[in-house]
Design a protein around this motif. Structure first.
Motif, PDB file in Angstrom:
ATOM      1  N   ASP A 173       4.827  10.026   3.776  1.00  0.00           N
ATOM      2  CA  ASP A 173       5.340   8.572   4.045  1.00  0.00           C
ATOM      3  C   ASP A 173       4.477   7.855   4.799  1.00  0.00           C
ATOM      4  O   ASP A 173       4.887   6.645   5.308  1.00  0.00           O
ATOM      5  CB  ASP A 173       6.902   8.499   4.465  1.00  0.00           C
ATOM      6  CG  ASP A 173       7.889   9.410   3.665  1.00  0.00           C
ATOM      7  OD1 ASP A 173       7.576   8.936   2.286  1.00  0.00           O
ATOM      8  OD2 ASP A 173       8.524   9.992   3.961  1.00  0.00           O
ATOM      9  N   ALA A 174       3.323   8.583   5.331  1.00  0.00           N
ATOM     10  CA  ALA A 174       2.746   7.802   6.330  1.00  0.00           C
ATOM     11  C   ALA A 174       1.718   6.691   5.833  1.00  0.00           C
ATOM     12  O   ALA A 174       1.377   6.731   4.526  1.00  0.00           O
ATOM     13  CB  ALA A 174       1.479   8.787   6.846  1.00  0.00           C
ATOM     14  N   GLN A 175       1.423   5.509   6.417  1.00  0.00           N
ATOM     15  CA  GLN A 175       0.785   4.297   6.046  1.00  0.00           C
ATOM     16  C   GLN A 175      -0.481   4.332   6.502  1.00  0.00           C
ATOM     17  O   GLN A 175      -0.812   4.433   7.820  1.00  0.00           O
ATOM     18  CB  GLN A 175       1.458   2.805   6.527  1.00  0.00           C
ATOM     19  CG  GLN A 175       3.179   3.234   6.001  1.00  0.00           C
ATOM     20  CD  GLN A 175       3.167   2.792   4.450  1.00  0.00           C
ATOM     21  OE1 GLN A 175       2.177   2.063   3.765  1.00  0.00           O
ATOM     22  NE2 GLN A 175       4.222   3.257   3.757  1.00  0.00           N
ATOM     23  N   ILE A 176      -1.618   4.331   5.670  1.00  0.00           N
ATOM     24  CA  ILE A 176      -2.953   4.246   6.064  1.00  0.00           C
ATOM     25  C   ILE A 176      -3.390   2.829   6.142  1.00  0.00           C
ATOM     26  O   ILE A 176      -3.226   2.104   5.548  1.00  0.00           O
ATOM     27  CB  ILE A 176      -3.984   4.837   4.911  1.00  0.00           C
ATOM     28  CG1 ILE A 176      -3.490   6.191   4.600  1.00  0.00           C
ATOM     29  CG2 ILE A 176      -5.227   5.096   5.608  1.00  0.00           C
ATOM     30  CD1 ILE A 176      -4.088   6.994   3.271  1.00  0.00           C
ATOM     31  N   PRO A 177      -3.862   2.694   7.569  1.00  0.00           N
ATOM     32  CA  PRO A 177      -4.453   1.139   8.019  1.00  0.00           C
ATOM     33  C   PRO A 177      -5.411   0.714   6.890  1.00  0.00           C
ATOM     34  O   PRO A 177      -6.233   1.659   6.360  1.00  0.00           O
ATOM     35  CB  PRO A 177      -5.000   1.382   9.268  1.00  0.00           C
ATOM     36  CG  PRO A 177      -4.232   2.459   9.833  1.00  0.00           C
ATOM     37  CD  PRO A 177      -3.965   3.521   8.871  1.00  0.00           C
ATOM     38  N   ALA A 178      -5.419  -0.380   6.498  1.00  0.00           N
ATOM     39  CA  ALA A 178      -6.141  -0.991   5.328  1.00  0.00           C
ATOM     40  C   ALA A 178      -7.855  -0.861   5.760  1.00  0.00           C
ATOM     41  O   ALA A 178      -8.506  -0.629   4.554  1.00  0.00           O
ATOM     42  CB  ALA A 178      -6.054  -2.257   4.953  1.00  0.00           C
ATOM     43  N   ASP A 179      -8.208  -0.796   6.900  1.00  0.00           N
ATOM     44  CA  ASP A 179      -9.665  -0.980   7.167  1.00  0.00           C
ATOM     45  C   ASP A 179     -10.341   0.248   7.624  1.00  0.00           C
ATOM     46  O   ASP A 179     -11.422   0.502   8.285  1.00  0.00           O
ATOM     47  CB  ASP A 179      -9.905  -2.056   8.403  1.00  0.00           C
ATOM     48  CG  ASP A 179      -9.166  -1.611   9.601  1.00  0.00           C
ATOM     49  OD1 ASP A 179      -8.193  -0.780   9.688  1.00  0.00           O
ATOM     50  OD2 ASP A 179      -9.475  -2.219  10.685  1.00  0.00           O
ATOM     51  N   VAL A 180      -9.481   1.624   7.221  1.00  0.00           N
ATOM     52  CA  VAL A 180     -10.126   2.744   7.748  1.00  0.00           C
ATOM     53  C   VAL A 180     -11.356   3.147   6.844  1.00  0.00           C
ATOM     54  O   VAL A 180     -12.386   3.612   7.747  1.00  0.00           O
ATOM     55  CB  VAL A 180      -8.952   3.790   7.342  1.00  0.00           C
ATOM     56  CG1 VAL A 180      -9.651   5.119   7.550  1.00  0.00           C
ATOM     57  CG2 VAL A 180      -7.957   3.782   8.529  1.00  0.00           C
ATOM     58  N   LEU A 181     -11.378   3.135   5.542  1.00  0.00           N
ATOM     59  CA  LEU A 181     -12.432   3.245   4.908  1.00  0.00           C
ATOM     60  C   LEU A 181     -13.526   2.212   4.600  1.00  0.00           C
ATOM     61  O   LEU A 181     -12.994   1.004   4.559  1.00  0.00           O
ATOM     62  CB  LEU A 181     -12.231   3.841   3.469  1.00  0.00           C
ATOM     63  CG  LEU A 181     -11.596   4.945   3.697  1.00  0.00           C
ATOM     64  CD1 LEU A 181     -10.825   5.618   2.334  1.00  0.00           C
ATOM     65  CD2 LEU A 181     -12.621   6.343   3.793  1.00  0.00           C
ATOM     66  N   PRO A 182     -14.777   2.120   5.081  1.00  0.00           N
ATOM     67  CA  PRO A 182     -15.817   1.160   4.836  1.00  0.00           C
ATOM     68  C   PRO A 182     -15.860   1.063   3.249  1.00  0.00           C
ATOM     69  O   PRO A 182     -15.402   1.732   2.318  1.00  0.00           O
ATOM     70  CB  PRO A 182     -17.130   1.867   5.238  1.00  0.00           C
ATOM     71  CG  PRO A 182     -16.883   3.196   5.367  1.00  0.00           C
ATOM     72  CD  PRO A 182     -15.478   3.542   5.404  1.00  0.00           C
ATOM     73  N   GLU A 183     -16.237  -0.352   2.657  1.00  0.00           N
ATOM     74  CA  GLU A 183     -16.255  -0.714   1.479  1.00  0.00           C
ATOM     75  C   GLU A 183     -16.975   0.396   0.742  1.00  0.00           C
ATOM     76  O   GLU A 183     -18.140   0.654   0.923  1.00  0.00           O
ATOM     77  CB  GLU A 183     -16.906  -1.882   1.248  1.00  0.00           C
ATOM     78  CG  GLU A 183     -16.156  -3.058   1.554  1.00  0.00           C
ATOM     79  CD  GLU A 183     -14.802  -3.154   0.939  1.00  0.00           C
ATOM     80  OE1 GLU A 183     -14.931  -3.230  -0.412  1.00  0.00           O
ATOM     81  OE2 GLU A 183     -13.836  -3.050   1.365  1.00  0.00           O
TER      82      GLU A 183
END
Ligand SMILES: [Zn+2]
Length: 183
Positions: A173-183
């Motif tokens: 159920d963890a939410q991954i922050p949107a900007d963790v992975l580079p494009e």
């Protein structure tokens, strides 16, 4: 140029709390106290699928044999209900086993196929004992400071086997922050 020690944990500082007690996640899983904090599971890079299929197959065939045994018993003792029930049990178990084994196989294939992708995100990651979070030195291949649960979800998701996170695993159920992975 202070290149000495590059790639080692010595001298690394956690971007979250500034703490210096950091270890690679690989090391953190093996260290003393890892079990107490559940780190072995919480930093797990992928599902463990060894031997699953075989055991399910053996169990299924055992139940099938039990059903066949009932059929014979029913015939022997002139109890058609036993035979009928036994036949139904044997059939359900027989085909059920193949479905379970096939889904085991599919999950195992997914795990094997995704593991290199998981490894790429997992290997460079470090665990900070100060704030119990995970980060990558230099922000590559992913940025930010994550909880072990977010980290595990990130790795499993990118590897393509997040659907195999077990019920009750907080990473599910963890939410991954949107900007963790580079494009
Ligand atoms: Zn920290």
């Amino acid at each position: 140029m202070e290149s000495a020690g590059a790639g080692e944990t010595v001298g690394l500082m956690c971007p979250g709390c500034g703490g210096v007690e950091v270890r690679t996640v690989e090391e953190a899983r093996q260290r003393k106290g890892a079990r107490r904090h559940g780190l072995y599971d919480r930093l797990d890079p992928g599902p463990d699928k060894t031997g699953d299929g075989c055991m399910h197959f053996a169990e299924g065939m055992l139940l099938t044999a039990l059903g066949i045994g009932l059929v014979y018993m029913g015939v022997d003792q002139h109890k058609p209900l036993y035979s009928l029930g036994g036949a139904a049990l044997a059939l359900v178990c027989f085909f059920g086993t193949f479905m379970v084994v096939r889904s085991d196989r599919r999950e195992k294939d997914a795990a094997e196929a995704g593991y290199p992708r998981a490894e790429r995100l997992w290997q460079p990651a470090h665990y900070c004992y100060g704030c119990t979070s995970v980060f990558c030195p230099g922000g590559t291949p992913w940025r930010g400071v994550l909880t072990p649960e977010q980290f595990k979800k990130l790795v499993w998701t990118e590897a393509g086997y997040a659907d195999q996170l077990l019920a009750g695993d907080k990473a599910k159920d963890a939410q991954i922050p949107a900007d963790v992975l580079p494009e």
